[in-house]
Design a protein around this motif. Structure first.
Motif: not given
Lengths: 104, 847
Positions: B45-48, B50, B58, B62, B440
């Motif tokens: 993801r843009s900041d993490r 998973l 996703y 995505d 997170t």
């Protein structure tokens, strides 16, 4: 435990159907009492409808309708989130099954 | 050297980890969501980052940043371009993420240092080496590989030890998205995969889709008349996308149900055009089987190909071992049995078989641990060798985390501010909520960052912040735990100075008792709904009443000693219809910040609601309840005085007598009071009685309480000792004993002697019941009665006749009958126990 969770899911479904028919206010007391009984047995049911959805939410399994983005909300709940209280601490026993969409 | 013990099923769709311990294998569950399987999917993801089920969500939306099915590309030079990272990742790196995440399932503080990882039978050397590398990249010091069909066979063979397993076996693996069939041969103790066949795009997910497309959609088309509904339903971003996901989920549930039941129903509602439709589609097993027929036939034909290629007949195969969740489907099992003629083995759990088999294999593989225990007689040289050979530990970075957050919050989420002192480059962090509802994923560490932590209402939310190095290895020393309590203001709210209780009936003792509603020191405001039953029938129009008496004080005290802060009387005259004993009453109590008490009482049977708001300055007294409490207290003091006199405890007897005199001085005026008395008299009398009640509780102080506690424990022990000797109704009496001692800790903690006295009384009654159900005691008791003279009985003639019958029963060892005669005889005694005084108890009417 599994039987109780199955009952909680049925209760959730009944309440959801009644809401769709705008009849839920007539049964509010009954649902409060049912939830109270579940809580006494150590189970807490949460309907996350309308709540913010992020990819850090591990209490739900989501299907994304439409484009995905940062401003996602839960727009449909197929199964609620269920927690069990043991020795004062909560633990997730059923993930919610939800559909999420971008905020309109 | 240590056994490896950990086995990992690194699957195309799902992965699992198991551990061999003491002869059996445990398959670990994901601490989040408690599933044994982990989806083999990684999302950047843009900041993490998973890993698992969350990443899979996703996959469709995505696709440029989310990757699954990479197992099929292991050992190739294929790379996946990640838009969010602007760099390429390899299937090996992606597998390493999954393997790291699986290691997190292992609880109890142990971190796997070595593991057996399974690979498909079709993997070539390059693919096998790539899996090995992925294991090393995931932090495993040693990696052993094992073919999946062998692992599954091991899981079965370990269930049936001692059996001769020589010969050929088929492992049939039908999972969520892939199918494999393998021929396993055991010859002279050696096991190998001789041949295999497979399809990478055949599995349970296809079956779900078929249910939607071929069983549900035709029903929608039939009811709505929209011919091209199927196209509309499956159009990405189309109008029915939400319905499509709902149906896919429900189809999967229906598929599972059809494994146990002959038919199932799929219910759903949707708006099509301007009209709302409710659908109820019944699917029976026959229709579902028909759907599967073609796909299952494909798998059978691959199985036959394997047999033919190896010139084997069905009779040459010992058994067919099932692997993969889709083999739960009865039709698959039936077709295999009938279509091949090979016996189907269903004895191992097909979802965990590969991981279980890998763990069994791991139990016999050994590795050198990084820090080995110092063995006895070990020489210095070998110890030094071990030190040199010890693999490097992740270096603890010189960073320091400073966390700021509010420990209490009323908000649905609370912000956490983290300042990092030191070099943050290449490190990542992860925050997980202990209940499993928030994670997170892996986030790049920055010098300063914030994280919004969602809070579960009304509980202490525990979060764990973990730091990882550049290779995603955990740095345990830098981990931190933080707790945020939801539902409380961060400024300390006003605590409740005393317990708040409600007076309820104690029908067994013909009195009332207090039940805790809000505990002392709870933070205001407080709200609770009590669900109780009406304990007596109240006729419409009668003077009978239900009394809701809310008190402030000690929960262990008698109701009279506490302060009534709210009292509602619902009379027969207020009722719309009769209120039958056993019907429900709901009492909602709300104590506001400024300690204003609101009550809402709802009588379910009559459908009536009674709302009241009380300010604490205003005292509420029920005259009817006061009279009854007065009588109770009077009876109790009289009984105590008698007891004190019997024990020759003069000082306490004098004190109790003087309190009794004081109490009796109010008797006449209390009886003159009208139910709806407007004057101050009722308050004066209530206060005087309350004061006497408090003083009465204090007579003898701790000494009396200690005496009563000792007496209670003595009675309890005696009852417990006598119970096993009891000849009749032992189960009932045991249950009664358990019920009486259930709240023992509360009874022993009370400051109220009368509670202890009542508990002792109940135990003594039970002891009497136990003894009169014990033949040996009954015989002694009978001989005592037999020896008594005519004056002891109300009807001596009848007593003599019963004695004769009892003698005969005893002689012929008819003990049950003998017991009945002794009972009858005891009832003829002049001082037979009286049950008087039990019927006029009115109480509060709340059970």
């Amino acid at each position: 435990m599994d039987a109780l969770i199955a009952v909680m899911n049925q209760v959730f479904e009944i309440s959801r159907k009644l809401e769709e028919e705008h009849l839920s206010s007539r049964f509010e007391r009954n649902f409060n009492k049912l939830n109270n009984i579940f809580e006494e047995e150590g189970f807490i049911c949460n309907n996350p409808l309308g709540e913010k959805y992020t990819d850090a939410r591990t209490d739900c399994t989501a299907s994304i309708a439409g484009a995905e983005g940062r401003d996602m909300v839960i727009t449909q709940v197929i199964k609620p989130v269920i927690y069990q209280k043991k020795d004062g601490a909560l633990s997730l026993v059923q993930k919610g099954i939800v559909i999420v969409e971008r905020k309109k | 050297m240590r056994p490896v013990n950990f086995g990992i099923d690194l699957g195309t769709t799902n992965s699992l980890i198991g551990r061999f311990d003491n002869g059996s294998v445990t398959v670990y569950q994901n601490p989040i969501g408690h599933k044994e399987t982990l989806a083999s999917v990684v999302a950047f993801r843009s900041d993490r980052i998973l890993v698992g089920d969350k990443a899979r969500e996703y996959m469709l939306k995505d696709a440029v940043n989310v990757f699954g099915g990479f197992k099929r590309r292991m050992g190739t030079d294929e790379k996946y371009y990640v838009v969010n990272l602007d760099e390429n990742v390899t299937p090996v790196q992606l597998s390493a993420y999954v393997l790291q995440e699986l290691q997190r399932f292992v609880h109890g503080g142990e971190k796997p240092e070595a593991a057996v990882i399974t690979i498909p039978a079709s993997f070539d050397t390059m693919q096998s080496n790539a899996t090995h590398t992925a294991g090393r990249e995931a932090g495993l010091k040693e990696v052993f590989l094992l073919q999946e069909p062998i692992a599954a066979s091991l899981a079965y063979f370990n269930q049936a030890p001692g059996e001769d397993h020589e010969g050929c076996w088929i492992v049939y693996d039908l999972g969520g998205g892939t199918f494999d069939v393998a021929l396993v041969q055991i010859k002279e103790g050696e096991m190998k995969v001789v041949d295999h066949e497979g399809n990478n795009f055949l599995g349970g997910l296809d079956f779900d889709l078929m249910i939607v497309e071929q069983l549900i959609v035709p029903e929608i088309v039939r009811q709505t008349g929209i011919a091209d509904f199927e196209t509309e339903l499956s159009t990405a971003y189309g109008p029915y996308e939400k319905l499509y996901y709902e149906l896919l989920y429900k189809a999967e549930e229906a598929k599972k149900e059809l494994s146990s039941y002959e038919a199932t129903e799929i219910e759903f509602s949707t708006t099509i055009g301007d009209r709302r439709y409710d659908f109820n589609v019944t699917i029976d097993r026959a229709a579902f089987n028909q759907l599967l027929e073609k796909r299952v036939e494909e798998t059978l034909s691959m199985l036959r190909q394997v047999l033919e290629r190896n010139q084997l007949a069905a009779a040459d195969i010992r058994q067919l071992i099932l692997v993969g969740g889709s083999t739960f489907i009865p039709y698959v099992q039936e077709r295999l049995e009938l279509g091949t003629g090979i016996p189907v083995n269903k004895s191992v759990d097909p979802t965990t078989a590969v991981a279980v088999g890998a763990a069994y294999y791991a139990a016999n593989k050994y590795y050198t641990p990084s820090v080995s225990p110092v063995e006895e007689h070990a020489d210095i040289g070998s110890l030094l060798d071990n030190i040199v050979a010890a693999p490097e530990q992740p270096e603890e970075p010189e960073v320091q985390l400073v966390l700021s957050y509010s420990k209490m919050s009323k908000e649905p989420e609370e912000v956490l501010l983290v300042k990092v002192n030191g070099n943050v480059f290449n490190y990542s962090y992860r925050i997980v909520r202990a209940d499993g509802g928030f994670d997170t994923g892996f986030m790049a560490l920055k010098a300063k960052f914030t994280e919004f932590l969602p809070l579960l209402p009304g509980v202490a939310n525990v979060f764990r912040l973990t730091l990882y190095d550049g290779q995603n290895r955990e740095l345990p020393a830098l981990g931190q735990e933080l707790t945020i309590t939801h539902g409380q203001y961060s400024i300390a709210g006003q605590p409740l100075p005393k317990d708040i209780c409600i007076e309820v009936d104690d029908r067994e003792n013909h009195t009332t008792k207090l039940e805790l509603v809000f505990e002392k020191n709870s933070i205001l405001p407080l709200k609770k709904t009590l669900y109780r039953e009406i304990s007596k029938t109240i006729k419409k129009g009668s003077d009978d009443k239900v009394i809701i008496n809310i008190q402030e004080g000690d929960r262990y005290a008698r109701p009279l000693s506490n302060l009534t802060i709210g009292c509602i009387e619902i009379q027969g005259k207020d009722l719309k219809s009769d209120l039958i004993k056993g019907s429900d009453i709901e009492i909602q109590l709300l104590l506001s910040d400024n300690r204003e008490l609101s009550t809402e009482v709802y009588l379910v049977m009559t459908g009536q609601e009674f709302k009241n708001v009380f300010a604490l300055s205003e005292k509420c007294i029920s005259v009817a309840r006061l009279r009854e409490q007065f009588n109770d207290l009077e009876a109790e003091i009289r009984k105590t005085v008698k007891g004190f006199n019997y024990e020759e405890n003069e000082i306490w007897a004098i004190q109790a007598n003087s309190l009794l005199d004081g109490l009796l001085s109010h008797k006449a005026s209390l009886h003159k009071l009208k139910d709806k008395e407007r004057s101050d008299k009722k308050y004066v009398i209530a206060e005087a009685i309350g004061r006497i009640s408090q003083e009465y509780d204090k007579i003898g102080g701790n000494e009396r309480l200690q005496q009563l506690q000792a007496e209670y424990l003595h009675a309890r022990d005696y009852a417990e000792q006598q119970l096993p000797a009891c000849d009749f109704e032992q189960d009932r009496l045991k249950a009664r004993f358990a019920q009486l001692v259930q709240n023992e800790s509360q009874v022993l903690r009370t400051r109220n002697p009368s509670i202890l006295q009542k508990a002792i009384g109940q135990l003594n009654d039970l002891i009497w019941e136990i003894l009169t159900n014990t033949t040996s005691y009954l015989i002694v008791y009978f001989h005592r009665l037999k020896a008594a003279g005519p004056d002891a009985f109300t009807n001596y003639g009848a007593a003599q006749s019963i004695v004769r019958m009892a003698d005969k029963a005893l002689e012929q060892e008819r003990f049950f009958e003998f017991r009945q005669h002794v009972y009858n005889l005891s009832h003829l005694l002049h001082n037979a126990q009286s049950m008087a005084g039990t019927t006029d108890f009115k109480g509060t009417g709340i059970g």
